[in-house]
Write an enzyme that holds these catalytic residues in place. Structure first.
Site, mmCIF file in Angstrom:
data_model
loop_
_atom_site.group_PDB
_atom_site.id
_atom_site.type_symbol
_atom_site.label_atom_id
_atom_site.label_comp_id
_atom_site.label_asym_id
_atom_site.label_seq_id
_atom_site.Cartn_x
_atom_site.Cartn_y
_atom_site.Cartn_z
ATOM 1 N N ASP A 1 0.832 -1.204 0.000
ATOM 2 C CA ASP A 1 0.000 0.000 0.000
ATOM 3 C C ASP A 1 0.865 1.252 0.000
ATOM 4 O O ASP A 1 1.425 1.646 1.022
ATOM 5 C CB ASP A 1 -0.917 0.004 1.219
ATOM 6 C CG ASP A 1 -2.031 1.022 1.115
ATOM 7 O OD1 ASP A 1 -1.958 1.906 0.229
ATOM 8 O OD2 ASP A 1 -2.986 0.953 1.899
ATOM 9 N N ASP B 1 -1.647 4.725 -6.322
ATOM 10 C CA ASP B 1 -1.926 3.979 -5.099
ATOM 11 C C ASP B 1 -2.087 2.482 -5.365
ATOM 12 O O ASP B 1 -3.090 2.046 -5.931
ATOM 13 C CB ASP B 1 -3.202 4.538 -4.456
ATOM 14 C CG ASP B 1 -3.484 3.941 -3.094
ATOM 15 O OD1 ASP B 1 -2.696 3.102 -2.635
ATOM 16 O OD2 ASP B 1 -4.493 4.320 -2.483
#
Length: 530
Positions: free
Chosen positions: A130, A311
């Site tokens: 992440d 992301d």
């Protein structure tokens, strides 16, 4: 005006937190057909049914999920229960490279994670990669939350070198928090082993019931509750530069998952041509870069000149409704009843284009068009939901199409073409994931644990305006609450002083712009709560 929008986006960014598991209805149908969901449906079956039969599932659920993601950038017998569950994971091929690890996924391109080994006994867990998260954590062995009952956990009994620190961590997500204590132990990934501080959760949100990973490996430039992973790799001499590069595999491309993350430098065998870099926004510490333009089949939509957050913890593409509307306005046949989700012709065969630093990057129809739902309809995977103020959020739907380099040293992101890009004929003839590549794992006390299921938000999340990730000394509950309130107040005052000092160095116009942008950001956050 555009400068003000960019400034507003930067100021709002610290108010967001990590992890955004938005799941559209078409994916629910796909997963149901593949029977990836099993015992975990019983954990909250009433909620499951409610979410799938709501009058406006896409808009309502996306709005709730957006609150979760908005925080990322704005600053019974468990063993018996585990043994009753099974799930599927599309495992990556062995890389064999130095400082390199395969990136596994759930077989639907929904979440991408790496296998790490923790502690002296090398217990294996899956951790979500992440780039929007500063904190790293895993589910703890003493955790009794529903998600922990379904996943592999880690604790003192799993390692002779486990050390608990006198610090707690608290990371806010959509329908609740992940809370626990910080610990230090050995973490091994990609052939590298370091002594690393990470969170061991004692309580997790129900959101994590539905996902294949057992924790999150924070890859942002920011520090969260735990140590910054890339900084620790460099400090321990495992890598020379705080750089990592990712290549995400598309499940529909066949039975060889060649997904990979390379730490320290790009993997030259994974891309062709040059890597084109774009500097990150100087005002923030996120993986956000300026996007020049967006287009369909070469026709510009004019939805550029804003920031785009890259992301790996997000599946799809999100943006403000006005930008998403402009984007879809150049796609023949695209239509929306709510401004958030767009129906598109299933036979659309043209690529989308995102332009950074003058270089065009194409997105395959496999990634921007959903599979047909039960009604034979297709949905665009670009959603009109403003997660970050005035900015695009580009998840795996974009990243799958490029080789991506995150360079913390020089504060930049680079893109290049994949080395093994298939021809259009090869892509069109490729089948979905071959059964031989899907490994079904039955959970036990010693197995690597994960699940792949639908995410359902069951309660309205609180949206603070800062200080969501807090690391505080361990103390009594009452003292902790008082200390937390005092710390939050002090942090808010400290942040305010910093902004005043920074703006004092600029012109009155800049000061006014900062104040106006901040007001817009706060107003937007409160609007989401209503």
């Amino acid at each position: 005006m555009r400068s003000l929008q960019l400034l507003s986006a930067v100021l709002c960014a610290p108010l967001v937190q990590a992890f955004y598991p938005y799941q559209p209805p078409w994916l629910e149908e796909l997963q149901a057909k593949r029977a990836l969901s099993s015992r975990a449906e019983d954990v909250d079956s009433a909620t499951w049914q409610d979410s799938s039969t709501s009058a406006s599932p896409v808009t309502a659920r996306a709005a709730r999920e957006a609150l979760r993601l908005a925080k990322k950038y704005n600053g019974g017998d468990p063993d018996l229960f585990r043994r009753q569950n099974s799930y599927s994971v599309m495992e990556a091929e062995e890389t064999g490279g130095v400082c390199t690890a395969g990136i596994d996924q759930d077989g639907t391109d929904y979440s991408y994670f790496v296998k790490v080994a923790l502690g002296s006994k090398g217990k294996e867990l899956y951790m979500l990669l992440d780039t929007g998260a500063g904190s790293s954590w895993v589910m703890g062995s003493t955790c009794t939350s529903d998600a922990c009952k379904l996943h592999n956990t880690f604790g003192p009994d799993d390692s002779d070198t486990f050390k608990t620190e006198d610090k707690t961590f608290n990371v806010a997500y959509g329908s609740g928090n992940v809370k626990g204590s910080l610990a230090v132990d050995t973490l091994t990934v990609g052939g590298m082993s370091i002594s690393y501080e990470f969170g061991v959760a004692k309580e997790t949100s129900k959101d994590f019931v539905h996902f294949a990973f057992d924790g999150i490996l924070g890859m942002s430039m920011n520090n969260g509750s735990s140590q910054n992973f890339m900084e620790e790799l460099k400090a321990n001499g495992e890598i020379d530069s705080s750089v990592f590069a990712v290549s995400l595999h598309r499940a529909a491309d066949g039975d060889m998952n060649d997904g990979e993350i390379k730490f320290g430098s790009p993997d030259k065998t994974k891309y062709k041509g040059d890597i084109s870099y774009t500097d990150t926004a100087s005002e923030n510490n996120d993986w956000a870069i300026k996007i020049d333009d967006t287009a369909y089949d070469g026709k510009s939509s004019g939805a550029g000149d804003v920031f785009a957050y890259i992301d790996t913890g997000t599946t799809y593409i999100f943006g403000p409704q006005e930008l998403v509307k402009s984007f879809h306005s150049v796609i023949p046949g695209a239509k929306s009843s709510d401004g958030m989700a767009y129906k598109v012709p299933c036979d659309s065969d043209k690529t989308l284009t995102f332009t950074f630093s003058g270089v065009d990057y194409e997105i395959s129809p496999k990634d921007w068009i959903s599979p047909k739902n039960d009604k034979g309809e297709c949905t665009s995977n670009i959603y009109g939901q403003e997660v970050v103020k005035g900015a695009w959020l580009l998840g795996a739907a974009f990243i799958k199409n490029v080789y991506t380099v995150f360079d913390k040293e020089q504060r930049r992101i680079g893109f290049a073409a994949h080395a093994d890009e298939a021809s259009e004929d090869e892509q069109s003839s490729s089948a979905s994931v071959a059964p031989s590549t899907m490994t079904t794992v039955v959970l036990s006390t010693s197995d690597t644990v994960s699940m792949t299921m639908t995410a359902t938000i069951t309660s309205k999340p609180s949206l603070g305006l800062g200080g969501q990730e807090q690391t505080t000394p361990v103390e009594t509950s009452s003292d902790s609450e008082e200390s937390s309130a005092a710390t939050t107040s002090a942090d808010s005052q400290e942040s305010g002083d910093g902004e005043d000092n920074d703006s004092g160095n600029g012109s009155p116009t800049n000061i006014a712009s900062v104040k106006l942008a901040t007001s817009l950001c706060i107003a937007s956050a409160f609007a989401l709560l209503v």
